[in-house]
Design an enzyme around this catalytic site. Structure first.
Site, PDB file in Angstrom:
ATOM      1  N   CYS A  33       0.840  -1.195   0.000  1.00 53.06           N
ATOM      2  CA  CYS A  33       0.000   0.000   0.000  1.00 53.06           C
ATOM      3  C   CYS A  33       0.880   1.253   0.000  1.00 53.06           C
ATOM      4  O   CYS A  33       1.924   1.297   0.631  1.00 53.06           O
ATOM      5  CB  CYS A  33      -0.945   0.109   1.193  1.00 53.06           C
ATOM      6  N   ARG A  46       3.724  -0.197  -4.963  1.00 51.94           N
ATOM      7  CA  ARG A  46       3.488  -0.766  -3.631  1.00 51.94           C
ATOM      8  C   ARG A  46       2.154  -1.500  -3.529  1.00 51.94           C
ATOM      9  O   ARG A  46       1.854  -2.124  -2.519  1.00 51.94           O
ATOM     10  CB  ARG A  46       3.508   0.348  -2.579  1.00 51.94           C
ATOM     11  N   TRP A  83      -2.746  -2.646  -1.640  1.00 49.97           N
ATOM     12  CA  TRP A  83      -2.447  -4.064  -1.858  1.00 49.97           C
ATOM     13  C   TRP A  83      -3.256  -4.786  -0.782  1.00 49.97           C
ATOM     14  O   TRP A  83      -2.987  -4.665   0.401  1.00 49.97           O
ATOM     15  CB  TRP A  83      -0.956  -4.336  -1.696  1.00 49.97           C
ATOM     16  N   ASN A 109      -1.554   1.948   5.890  1.00 48.77           N
ATOM     17  CA  ASN A 109      -0.705   0.904   5.324  1.00 48.77           C
ATOM     18  C   ASN A 109      -0.262   0.026   6.486  1.00 48.77           C
ATOM     19  O   ASN A 109       0.296   0.539   7.456  1.00 48.77           O
ATOM     20  CB  ASN A 109       0.507   1.562   4.643  1.00 48.77           C
ATOM     21  N   GLY A 110      -0.533  -1.271   6.413  1.00 48.70           N
ATOM     22  CA  GLY A 110      -0.150  -2.168   7.506  1.00 48.70           C
ATOM     23  C   GLY A 110      -1.296  -3.108   7.834  1.00 48.70           C
ATOM     24  O   GLY A 110      -2.227  -3.258   7.041  1.00 48.70           O
ATOM     25  N   GLU A 120      16.920 -17.531  -8.775  1.00 46.32           N
ATOM     26  CA  GLU A 120      16.533 -16.155  -9.090  1.00 46.32           C
ATOM     27  C   GLU A 120      15.946 -16.055 -10.502  1.00 46.32           C
ATOM     28  O   GLU A 120      14.953 -15.360 -10.725  1.00 46.32           O
ATOM     29  CB  GLU A 120      17.757 -15.235  -8.919  1.00 46.32           C
ATOM     30  N   LYS A 172      12.181 -14.718 -11.296  1.00 46.35           N
ATOM     31  CA  LYS A 172      11.893 -13.605 -12.215  1.00 46.35           C
ATOM     32  C   LYS A 172      10.828 -14.018 -13.217  1.00 46.35           C
ATOM     33  O   LYS A 172       9.879 -13.285 -13.484  1.00 46.35           O
ATOM     34  CB  LYS A 172      13.140 -13.160 -12.994  1.00 46.35           C
ATOM     35  N   GLU A 205       7.315 -14.442 -11.559  1.00 48.39           N
ATOM     36  CA  GLU A 205       6.711 -13.182 -11.125  1.00 48.39           C
ATOM     37  C   GLU A 205       6.076 -12.413 -12.260  1.00 48.39           C
ATOM     38  O   GLU A 205       4.993 -11.856 -12.097  1.00 48.39           O
ATOM     39  CB  GLU A 205       7.798 -12.247 -10.562  1.00 48.39           C
ATOM     40  N   HIS A 211      16.923 -36.376  -9.180  1.00 47.22           N
ATOM     41  CA  HIS A 211      16.265 -36.935  -7.996  1.00 47.22           C
ATOM     42  C   HIS A 211      14.775 -36.579  -7.943  1.00 47.22           C
ATOM     43  O   HIS A 211      14.175 -36.610  -6.878  1.00 47.22           O
ATOM     44  CB  HIS A 211      16.969 -36.462  -6.724  1.00 47.22           C
ATOM     45  N   LYS A 224       5.748  -4.171  -4.451  1.00 48.37           N
ATOM     46  CA  LYS A 224       7.206  -4.052  -4.384  1.00 48.37           C
ATOM     47  C   LYS A 224       7.751  -4.266  -2.981  1.00 48.37           C
ATOM     48  O   LYS A 224       8.716  -4.988  -2.789  1.00 48.37           O
ATOM     49  CB  LYS A 224       7.601  -2.659  -4.891  1.00 48.37           C
TER      50      LYS A 224
HETATM   51  O1  M6R Z   1      12.810  -5.014  -0.428  1.00 52.83           O
HETATM   52  P1  M6R Z   1      13.288  -6.408  -0.164  1.00 52.83           P
HETATM   53  O2  M6R Z   1      14.554  -6.731  -0.850  1.00 52.83           O
HETATM   54  O3  M6R Z   1      13.366  -6.712   1.294  1.00 52.83           O
HETATM   55  O4  M6R Z   1      12.167  -7.332  -0.770  1.00 52.83           O
HETATM   56  C1  M6R Z   1      12.219  -8.724  -0.640  1.00 52.83           C
HETATM   57  C2  M6R Z   1      11.260  -9.402  -1.579  1.00 52.83           C
HETATM   58  O5  M6R Z   1       9.955  -9.007  -1.307  1.00 52.83           O
HETATM   59  C3  M6R Z   1      11.592  -9.087  -3.036  1.00 52.83           C
HETATM   60  O6  M6R Z   1      12.893  -9.445  -3.356  1.00 52.83           O
HETATM   61  C4  M6R Z   1      10.610  -9.839  -3.977  1.00 52.83           C
HETATM   62  O7  M6R Z   1      10.845 -11.203  -3.925  1.00 52.83           O
HETATM   63  C5  M6R Z   1      10.739  -9.284  -5.388  1.00 52.83           C
HETATM   64  N1  M6R Z   1       9.448  -9.185  -5.983  1.00 52.83           N
HETATM   65  C6  M6R Z   1      11.592 -10.111  -6.259  1.00 52.83           C
HETATM   66  O8  M6R Z   1      11.649  -9.667  -7.577  1.00 52.83           O
END
Ligand code: M6R
Length: 614
Positions: free
Chosen positions: A2, A27, A77, A103-104, A487, A491, A494, A510, A609
């Site tokens: 948010c 956010r 969010w 937010n929270g 990673e 990517k 996501e 395995h 984010k």
């Molecule tokens: O801001 P941060 O690095 O603490 O965030 C951690 C994760 O939320 C962040 O890396 C998330 O997995 C991303 N969407 C990855 O692309």
């Protein structure tokens, strides 16, 4: 999670709030809304969906755009309650005097709701947030407490996290904000105040900033502001900081997507990470200097983080153990905070976070602080909560990362961890000066290599588009490249919504090998090191099951050429830096698949984010 933007000044708040919300949309983008004080009433406009929908609603004739110099706004969010119109913020209390954005998460909202229901307060939404605005309204309408006291009384009764801004129609010149767990920043300009979840909506207007700490509130009244404690009516002295960010850093420039721009920025951002730190024959990490003796003598290091930052942590472990020979444990912050971690005063705990606001990582660091461990932050955002609560730290200096999928922050984190590992190793004399000097030289050479990888993007795009209909992907790498496989898979998941799994290459036989068929391609990361020939055997295993194979390597051979359906050959680097080049290829690969599938790359569904809730 948010985004909040609020404005009080001498201009119409609508364009300022809408522009600010667009900048904070990363956010959360489930719904958006604005409340402003106008003609002795609260005027609220909200819409399910993105800020664009809200903007259209405000611009249509049906909804009057009231000129108002004081307003609050929110992009959501969803946590509690579906992402629809009734659950969108701002929320308003039953007396229609008080409105709030939040937010929270209010964790004890059920018990407060029960109490308020018993007082005949009716609820209009399914959110935890409405409980807070109704509670403030309940206290205020009793007539015994002032507006400020009512906010304070309500906040003292809630458990959980909040960043809030509140307006009250009885006090059209007042705005109250408070934080616990969720960030808030105050921007100051002559006669104008800006409050937001981060600086991005503010820097266009002013560079004078106050970061709110935990348990603090802002009380703005007419032309004055005070920072107070939520618990006591006590004015706190605060430093006004001048931030050094250009508005261009927050725009897409010549790119259609922030993610694409951020991938391309990596030759500069990595150089920024090294500059002034990787010296000719030494590494200077001034943010750690005061604590270096403790760091050097630590017998164990814990790394804690979430998502992509956790993947960087896995690489950090391998680098620190390899060079400095100190045992490193890497734990997801969400696990670390509840596990029986064996940390004590001689343990170093490194928290890695792009945003510096991730709730789980913050909680994990607080847990480490509670037992007296030395905490180090590796953050991108200066002034963020993690950068401020840790004992010391190193910034990744990547500039603002706006694309929800983290790219440049990840390679920045790896670069910082590489510097840290080398510095620690040299301090402990587990590597020689010559070795240190050679590594430093390689770091600067890397910048040129990144540029040449970015120039390969048309080739990467052609390959990516070929695979856009794949049902799923396996990403395989060994050693340092196993976290890169994780990673790469993250990517892709996501932003393209294609399922992908990262595995250590040899582990594939395995179990995951059962998934292989012509619709499930495998991406292999194959550096020229001692695992090279072993991975060739793993590739054979996939090929003999009719799986398609995409190979990323820095060593082309006849065998590799004949085994791979698509081969991406990278410039030569040492194997510690090869992984950065391979990462960039995987970022571009995921990006082009997602674009070819028509996905919203910068704002993928269900994500936000920075995850400021548990
Ligand atoms: O801001 P941060 O690095 O603490 O965030 C951690 C994760 O939320 C962040 O890396 C998330 O997995 C991303 N969407 C990855 O692309």
């Amino acid at each position: 999670m948010c985004g909040i933007v609020a404005y009080k000044g001498n201009k119409d708040c609508h364009p300022i709030l809408l522009d600010g919300l667009k900048r904070l949309e990363y956010r959360g983008y489930d719904s958006a809304g604005i409340a402003c004080l106008f003609d002795s009433k609260i005027s609220i406009t909200k819409r399910a969906g993105k800020v664009k929908e809200l903007q259209e609603a405000i611009n249509t004739k049906k909804i009057s755009k009231d000129f108002s110099t004081i307003g609050i706004s929110h992009t959501r969010w969803a946590t509690h309650g579906e992402p629809n119109h009734k659950n969108a913020h701002p929320h308003i209390d039953q007396s229609k005097k008080i409105t709030l954005v939040h937010n929270g998460i209010i964790e004890n909202y059920n018990s407060i709701k029960k109490f308020l229901l018993s007082k005949k307060i009716q609820f209009k939404s399914d959110t935890d947030t409405e409980v807070l605005v109704q509670l403030i309204g309940y206290f205020y309408n009793q007539g015994k407490l002032s507006f400020e006291e009512s906010v304070r009384a309500a906040l003292q009764r809630v458990d959980g996290a909040y960043g809030i801004v509140v307006l009250n129609i009885d006090f059209p010149e007042m705005m109250i904000a408070a934080r616990k767990g969720s960030p808030l920043v105050l921007g100051l300009k002559q006669g104008e105040f800006f409050i937001a979840s981060d600086i991005s909506p503010i820097i266009k207007h002013t560079k004078k900033i106050i970061y709110l700490n935990e348990g603090e509130m802002i009380v703005i009244n007419k032309e004055k502001y005070e920072i107070k404690s939520v618990n006591k009516n006590l004015v706190l002295p605060k430093k006004i900081e001048t931030i050094d960010i250009k508005i261009d850093d927050l725009e897409k420039g010549n790119f259609d997507y922030f993610m694409h721009k951020e991938i391309h920025e990596q030759s500069d951002t990595i150089l920024n990470t090294f500059r002034g730190r990787a010296l000719k024959d030494d590494i200077l990490l001034s943010g750690l200097s005061d604590y270096w003796k403790d760091i050097k003598n630590a017998d164990r290091i814990y790394i804690t983080a979430c998502g992509t930052s956790w993947h960087a942590g896995l690489i950090g472990k391998k680098l620190i153990e390899k060079f400095a020979r100190v045992p490193v444990h890497v734990e997801y912050a969400s696990e670390f905070r509840y596990n029986t971690s064996l940390i004590n005063k001689k343990t170093i705990v490194i928290g890695i976070s792009q945003s510096g606001e991730t709730a789980d990582t913050l909680a994990a660091i607080n847990k480490a602080k509670d037992v007296g461990a030395l905490t180090i932050g590796i953050c991108n955002v200066a002034g963020s909560s993690i950068s401020r609560i840790t004992d010391c730290g190193v910034f990744t200096r990547c500039g603002h990362e706006i694309g929800v999928a983290s790219t440049k922050a990840f390679t920045g984190q790896i670069s910082v961890l590489y510097l840290f590992a080398l510095k620690l190793a040299y301090s402990k004399r587990t590597i020689s000066k010559l070795s240190l000097v050679n590594h430093i030289k390689d770091e600067y050479d890397l910048v040129k290599r990144i540029k040449s990888v970015l120039m390969m993007e048309d080739t990467i795009k052609k390959i990516a588009v070929k695979y856009k209909e794949a049902s799923g992907f396996l990403y395989l790498g060994r050693g340092l490249n196993f976290p890169i496989a994780l990673e790469g898979a993250l990517k892709l998941k996501e932003i393209s919504y294609i399922h992908a799994e990262g595995y250590p290459a040899a582990e594939m036989k395995h179990g995951p090998i059962a998934l292989i068929d012509k619709n499930m391609p495998t991406v292999f990361i194959v550096p020229k090191d001692r695992t090279y020939h072993k991975i060739l055997s793993n590739i054979e295993e996939i090929k003999s099951r009719k799986g398609k194979v995409i190979v990323i390597t820095n060593h082309k051979s006849k065998t590799l050429e004949s085994l791979s359906d698509d081969l991406i050959v990278l410039p030569k680097t040492n194997s510690y830096l090869f992984l950065i080049l391979a990462t960039i290829v995987l970022q571009l690969f995921a990006f082009f698949i997602a674009v070819a599938k028509g996905c919203d790359v910068d704002q993928p569904r269900n994500l936000a984010k920075s995850v400021t809730v548990e």
